[in-house]
Structure formats: structure tokens, C-alpha cells
Design a protein around this motif. Structure first.
Motif, PDB file in Angstrom:
ATOM      1  N   GLY A   1       7.388   4.930   7.441  1.00 27.63           N
ATOM      2  CA  GLY A   1       7.343   6.329   7.012  1.00 27.63           C
ATOM      3  C   GLY A   1       7.314   6.458   5.506  1.00 27.63           C
ATOM      4  N   PHE A   2       7.163   5.326   4.831  1.00 32.51           N
ATOM      5  CA  PHE A   2       7.054   5.285   3.372  1.00 32.51           C
ATOM      6  C   PHE A   2       8.269   5.878   2.679  1.00 32.51           C
ATOM      7  CE2 PHE A   2       2.834   5.032   5.177  1.00 32.51           C
ATOM      8  CZ  PHE A   2       2.343   3.900   4.554  1.00 32.51           C
ATOM      9  N   GLY A   3       9.431   5.614   3.240  1.00 36.38           N
ATOM     10  CA  GLY A   3      10.695   6.039   2.649  1.00 36.38           C
ATOM     11  C   GLY A   3      11.811   5.784   3.644  1.00 36.38           C
ATOM     12  N   ASP A   4      13.028   5.682   3.139  1.00 38.25           N
ATOM     13  CA  ASP A   4      14.160   5.354   4.007  1.00 38.25           C
ATOM     14  C   ASP A   4      14.760   6.548   4.730  1.00 38.25           C
ATOM     15  OD1 ASP A   4      14.048   2.619   3.346  1.00 38.25           O
ATOM     16  OD2 ASP A   4      15.286   2.931   1.566  1.00 38.25           O
ATOM     17  N   SER A   5      14.594   7.730   4.208  1.00 34.22           N
ATOM     18  CA  SER A   5      15.278   8.894   4.785  1.00 34.22           C
ATOM     19  C   SER A   5      14.524   9.465   5.984  1.00 34.22           C
ATOM     20  CB  SER A   5      15.430   9.988   3.732  1.00 34.22           C
ATOM     21  OG  SER A   5      14.172  10.580   3.461  1.00 34.22           O
ATOM     22  N   PRO A   6      15.255  10.155   6.876  1.00 34.33           N
ATOM     23  CA  PRO A   6      14.584  10.861   7.964  1.00 34.33           C
ATOM     24  C   PRO A   6      13.555  11.864   7.429  1.00 34.33           C
ATOM     25  CG  PRO A   6      16.916  10.670   8.444  1.00 34.33           C
ATOM     26  CD  PRO A   6      16.720  10.192   7.030  1.00 34.33           C
ATOM     27  N   ALA A   7      13.860  12.512   6.315  1.00 31.60           N
ATOM     28  CA  ALA A   7      12.926  13.485   5.738  1.00 31.60           C
ATOM     29  C   ALA A   7      11.619  12.813   5.303  1.00 31.60           C
ATOM     30  CB  ALA A   7      13.570  14.206   4.555  1.00 31.60           C
ATOM     31  N   SER A   8      11.693  11.603   4.761  1.00 34.03           N
ATOM     32  CA  SER A   8      10.476  10.878   4.361  1.00 34.03           C
ATOM     33  C   SER A   8       9.611  10.546   5.568  1.00 34.03           C
ATOM     34  CB  SER A   8      10.824   9.577   3.638  1.00 34.03           C
ATOM     35  OG  SER A   8      11.415   9.836   2.402  1.00 34.03           O
TER      36      SER A   8
ATOM     37  N   MET B   1       0.842  -1.166   0.000  1.00 30.59           N
ATOM     38  CA  MET B   1       0.000   0.000   0.000  1.00 30.59           C
ATOM     39  C   MET B   1       0.898   1.244   0.000  1.00 30.59           C
ATOM     40  SD  MET B   1      -2.931   1.128   2.775  1.00 30.59           S
ATOM     41  CE  MET B   1      -4.025  -0.176   2.316  1.00 30.59           C
ATOM     42  N   THR B   2       0.555   2.217  -0.782  1.00 25.70           N
ATOM     43  CA  THR B   2       1.338   3.455  -0.853  1.00 25.70           C
ATOM     44  C   THR B   2       0.990   4.371   0.320  1.00 25.70           C
ATOM     45  OG1 THR B   2      -0.296   4.708  -2.113  1.00 25.70           O
ATOM     46  CG2 THR B   2       1.277   3.356  -3.388  1.00 25.70           C
ATOM     47  N   ARG B   3       1.822   5.385   0.514  1.00 23.76           N
ATOM     48  CA  ARG B   3       1.543   6.373   1.552  1.00 23.76           C
ATOM     49  C   ARG B   3       0.207   7.058   1.284  1.00 23.76           C
ATOM     50  NH1 ARG B   3       6.074  10.685   2.968  1.00 23.76           N
ATOM     51  NH2 ARG B   3       5.859  11.174   0.775  1.00 23.76           N
ATOM     52  N   GLU B   4      -0.032   7.413   0.035  1.00 18.15           N
ATOM     53  CA  GLU B   4      -1.276   8.092  -0.321  1.00 18.15           C
ATOM     54  C   GLU B   4      -2.499   7.227  -0.010  1.00 18.15           C
ATOM     55  OE1 GLU B   4       1.520   7.931  -2.262  1.00 18.15           O
ATOM     56  OE2 GLU B   4       2.097   9.993  -1.793  1.00 18.15           O
TER      57      GLU B   4
END
Length: 146
Positions: free
Chosen positions: A28-35, A1-4
Motif C-alpha cells: 500500500g506504499f506506506g505503513d498506516s491503514p490510511a496509506s 518503485m514508488t506508488r506514483e
């Protein structure tokens, strides 16, 4: 499932109740802290008042993030949650036990790091009831036995 998709489902639940709603926001739907931080902000934007961020990737072959990156991701999520105009409860999840690394010492080390990074709730799913639970656990910890 996507973040959206996940956030759209969360929005439907928020709109269907007057109760406060929190959600499992995966990694968080991504590997980076920003994601991870962006996911927190988007979650708040759909009306969630809490959520969890895991310390494991979707890719099970490279499952658990290194503790430094995992802690940075929690810290970024905490910073995002504290920037909101309302209280947002952030849970940091130590996924060792459900990702094939049943190492209690490493799990505790991670939970302590996440607490120091500012997480409101610490969560370790899949904890084995056969392990010694007398070890010192930090803050508000939820252990979910298998």
C-alpha cells in the motif's frame, strides 16, 4: 518503485486493453491503514478494478506487520474499496512464507482475520507443498507453492 510510478504503469496497461485489470499494490506504499486505503482509491482512479495489499513492509528487517496492524490495514482498504462506485476486488496477502516465517498456523490465523476484515480474496504466496493442506482454510484462498 514508488506508488506514483506503479500507478502510472497500471494506467498504461488499463488504457491498452478492454479487459479488467488488477495490480499488486505491494504494502500500500506506506505503513498506516490510511496509506493502504489511499492506495486503493488512487488505484481505482487509474482504472484498476482490483488489487492486493501485503502484510509485510518493504524493510525486510521488520518484515511482517503485527497481525492487529495488518488487519487494520486490510479493513481500511476494504472500506476504501467499498466506497467506490464500482466493484473493486481486494486481495489480502499473507507474506509469511516469502518473508522467512513459514508458519502455517500463523498464516491461517492471518487469512482468517483478513477474511473477517472483508477481503474478497486471500493469498499466501510461497506456500510449501510439504505442509499439511488439510487444515481448514477460510473463504477464497489462493496458495502459490514454491
Amino acid at each position: 518503485m514508488t506508488r506514483e510510478e506503479s500507478l502510472q504503469n497500471a494506467r498504461l496497461i488499463v488504457e491498452a486493453t478492454d479487459l479488467p485489470v488488477a495490480a499488486d499494490l505491494e504494502h500500500g506504499f506506506g505503513d498506516s491503514p490510511a496509506s493502504a486505503a489511499q492506495t486503493i482509491l488512487l488505484a481505482a482512479g487509474v482504472g484498476l478494478v482490483g488489487g492486493s495489499i501485503e502484510d509485510a513492509r518493504v524493510d525486510r528487517e521488520k518484515a511482517i506487520y503485527d497481525i492487529a496492524l495488518a488487519t487494520e490495514r486490510v479493513a481500511a482498504s476494504v472500506e476504501a474499496s467499498r466506497s467506490l462506485p464500482f466493484p473493486f476486488t481486494l486481495a489480502a496477502r499473507a507474506e509469511n512464507f516469502v518473508r522467512g516465517n513459514p508458519n502455517l498456523d500463523d498464516t491461517i490465523k492471518r487469512l482468517i482475520a483478513y477474511e473477517k476484515a472483508g477481503a474478497d480474496v486471500l493469498f499466501a504466496p510461497g506456500f510449501s507443498t510439504d505442509l499439511p493442506v488439510s487444515k481448514k482454510m477460510p473463504g477464497s484462498v489462493t496458495m502459490m507453492p514454491r
